[in-house]
Design a protein around this motif. Structure first.
Motif, PDB file in Angstrom:
ATOM      1  N   ARG A  60      -8.109   4.272   2.446  1.00 55.26           N
ATOM      2  CA  ARG A  60      -7.178   3.921   3.516  1.00 55.26           C
ATOM      3  C   ARG A  60      -7.021   5.068   4.493  1.00 55.26           C
ATOM      4  N   ASP A  61      -7.221   4.751   5.792  1.00 52.22           N
ATOM      5  CA  ASP A  61      -6.758   5.659   6.836  1.00 52.22           C
ATOM      6  C   ASP A  61      -5.653   4.893   7.562  1.00 52.22           C
ATOM      7  N   TYR A  62      -5.937   4.324   8.725  1.00 60.76           N
ATOM      8  CA  TYR A  62      -4.985   3.396   9.329  1.00 60.76           C
ATOM      9  C   TYR A  62      -5.218   1.976   8.834  1.00 60.76           C
ATOM     10  N   HIS A  63      -6.396   1.741   8.276  1.00 61.74           N
ATOM     11  CA  HIS A  63      -6.780   0.433   7.759  1.00 61.74           C
ATOM     12  C   HIS A  63      -7.236   0.605   6.318  1.00 61.74           C
ATOM     13  N   GLU A  85     -14.130  -3.335   5.840  1.00 65.68           N
ATOM     14  CA  GLU A  85     -12.701  -3.369   6.139  1.00 65.68           C
ATOM     15  C   GLU A  85     -12.090  -4.640   5.550  1.00 65.68           C
ATOM     16  N   GLU A  97       2.462  -0.712   8.476  1.00 65.15           N
ATOM     17  CA  GLU A  97       1.519   0.131   7.748  1.00 65.15           C
ATOM     18  C   GLU A  97       1.681  -0.139   6.258  1.00 65.15           C
ATOM     19  N   SER A  99       0.586   1.136   2.267  1.00 68.52           N
ATOM     20  CA  SER A  99       0.071   2.227   1.445  1.00 68.52           C
ATOM     21  C   SER A  99      -0.285   1.717   0.056  1.00 68.52           C
ATOM     22  N   ASP A 353      -6.480   9.036   3.779  1.00 67.83           N
ATOM     23  CA  ASP A 353      -5.119   9.261   3.310  1.00 67.83           C
ATOM     24  C   ASP A 353      -4.965   8.899   1.836  1.00 67.83           C
TER      25      ASP A 353
END
Length: 378
Positions: A60-63, A85, A97, A99, A353
Motif C-alpha cells: 500500500r502507498d496511496y492505493h 491494483e 484512505e 490501512s 507504507d
C-alpha cells in the motif's frame, strides 16, 4: 464411478486453489460438506503455510496493490514487477484512505480513515468481507477531558479458543509527561467487543509493529519502579499478561520495535552506530525460551544506500533469503549465506507504507448478529 475414501480426497483437494475449491463444491453434496468443514479449512490452510503456495504480497502507498510471491522469488536484477491494483476497496470506500492493520490465515484487517474509524475483515480469496461493529465507548476510568493522542489496531489468531481477534489500543495524553491507554478486543466468533483488564504500565506506541504472534500481542513498556524497558505479552485467549526480557543489545539504540516473522516474534533494534540487529524469540512460552540473533545489518553491508528502519517480511521458499522492507520505501532480498542483496523494483508504486503477506484460504467470515457495545461491561 469409484468413490475415493475421504482421506485420499482430502489430500487431493487441499492442494487446490480457492477458485477451484469453490467450483468443486458444486460436484456433489458430500463434496460441498467436505470442503466447507472446519477440519478441511484448517487442512488447506496448514498446507498453504507449509508450502507457501498461493501466497501474495499486499502493498500500500496511496492505493492497494497485490503481487504474487513467486514473482518476487523469480525477480531478475534490473527488471520491474507490475503489481495489480486492487479496486475492490476503492469502489466501496472511494473517499477514504484505508490501512492494513494485520494479516492472518488469509484474512486482512483493514482500517478506514473516516470519522467513525471503521474496521473490517476481508478475505481477498473468497471476496467476502464484514465490517466490525463499533467498539464500546471509552471507559470511565479514562477522563473525557483526556486527549486521545493516537490509536492502533492489530489482528491475529487466538489459538486457545480457535477465534480471530482484533485488538485496539487507544492512547491518551493526561498531562505533559503522563500518558494512559485503553485496550479493547473484538472476537470474530462472537462478533462483539469487550474491554479486558489492562496492564498497569502504558505501552510504547512506536514499539508495536505487526506484533501478534503465538496467540499473543506484544509491545514494550517501562515496567516497575525502575521503569525497566520490557516486552509485554497479552495472551489473546486467557487475556493474561506476562513480561519478557529484551534481547541482549550491543549498543545504545534509538529505535526498537516488535514484529512477526512467519509466526515468530521478532525484535528489530536500530542503533546510533547505524547498525540494525534483528532477533527472533525461539521456543516461545517454554522453559527454554530465548532470543536468537537472526542478522546484523550495517550500512556498508547493504548496497542500496543508507537506511534507518528495517522490517523483516518473509523468508524465501528455500529459506536462504529474507525479504526486508527498508525505510518503508524499498524491498530487498537479502541472502543469508553469501550476504548479498537485491532490490525489487515495482512499476507504479512510489512508497511502501505497508507490506503484508497473505495466502489464499477459505477461512469463513460468517458471524452471528453483531452484539451492540454495552457500557455496563466496562
Amino acid at each position: 464411478m469409484v468413490q475415493l475414501p475421504d482421506e485420499i480426497l482430502e489430500k487431493i483437494l487441499c492442494r487446490l486453489s480457492v477458485k477451484d475449491l469453490f467450483r468443486f463444491k458444486c460436484v456433489s453434496k458430500s463434496w460441498f460438506t467436505l470442503i466447507s468443514s472446519p477440519y478441511f479449512v484448517k487442512l488447506h490452510l496448514n498446507r498453504s503455510v507449509q508450502t507457501k503456495s498461493n501466497l501474495s504480497l499486499f502493498l500500500r502507498d496511496y492505493h492497494l496493490f497485490r503481487v504474487d510471491f513467486n514473482s518476487l522469488e523469480d525477480f531478475k536484477e534490473e527488471g520491474f514487477l507490475r503489481p495489480v491494483e486492487i479496486d475492490y476497496l476503492a469502489s466501496r470506500y472511494p473517499y477514504y484512505e484505508i490501512s492494513i492493520c494485520g494479516s492472518c490465515d488469509g484474512l486482512l484487517c483493514m482500517s478506514i480513515h473516516d470519522i467513525m474509524k471503521n474496521v473490517f475483515l476481508w478475505n481477498p480469496s473468497t471476496k467476502k468481507s464484514i465490517q466490525l461493529p463499533l467498539p464500546p465507548p471509552v471507559s470511565t476510568a479514562v477522563s473525557t477531558a483526556d486527549k486521545l493522542n493516537s490509536f492502533v489496531y492489530r489482528f491475529g489468531y487466538d489459538n486457545t479458543n480457535n477465534d480471530y481477534k482484533v485488538v485496539k489500543l487507544m492512547f491518551f495524553k493526561i498531562r505533559e509527561s503522563i500518558e494512559d491507554y485503553e485496550i479493547k478486543v473484538y472476537s470474530l466468533k462472537s462478533n462483539s467487543w469487550h474491554i479486558p483488564k489492562k496492564f498497569p504500565y502504558c505501552p510504547k506506541l512506536k514499539s508495536i509493529g505487526d506484533s501478534i504472534t503465538c496467540g499473543a500481542m506484544h509491545w514494550i513498556s517501562k515496567v516497575g519502579s525502575e521503569k525497566k524497558r520490557s516486552i509485554v505479552a497479552f495472551d489473546l485467549g486467557t487475556e493474561i499478561y506476562r513480561v519478557i526480557s529484551l534481547p541482549e543489545l550491543s549498543d545504545s539504540y534509538y529505535y526498537l520495535y516488535l514484529d512477526n516473522l512467519e509466526g515468530c516474534l521478532s525484535a528489530t533494534c536500530s542503533y546510533h552506530s547505524s547498525n540494525v540487529d534483528i532477533f527472533l524469540l525461539k521456543e516461545y512460552g517454554g522453559k527454554n525460551e530465548h532470543w536468537s540473533k537472526l542478522i546484523t545489518i550495517s550500512q556498508p553491508l547493504i548496497s542500496i544506500g543508507s537506511f534507518y528502519t528495517v522490517k523483516a517480511i518473509a523468508y524465501s521458499k528455500c529459506g536462504k533469503k529474507v525479504l526486508f522492507l527498508m525505510d518503508y520505501e524499498r524491498l530487498i532480498w537479502y541472502n543469508l549465506e553469501d550476504k548479498s542483496d537485491e532490490e525489487i523494483m515495482f512499476l507504479g508504486i512510489e512508497d511502501l507504507d505497508e507490506v503484508y503477506t497473505c495466502m489464499e484460504s477459505i477461512v469463513s467470515l460468517d458471524v452471528p448478529e453483531a452484539v451492540p457495545a454495552n457500557p455496563n461491561l466496562i
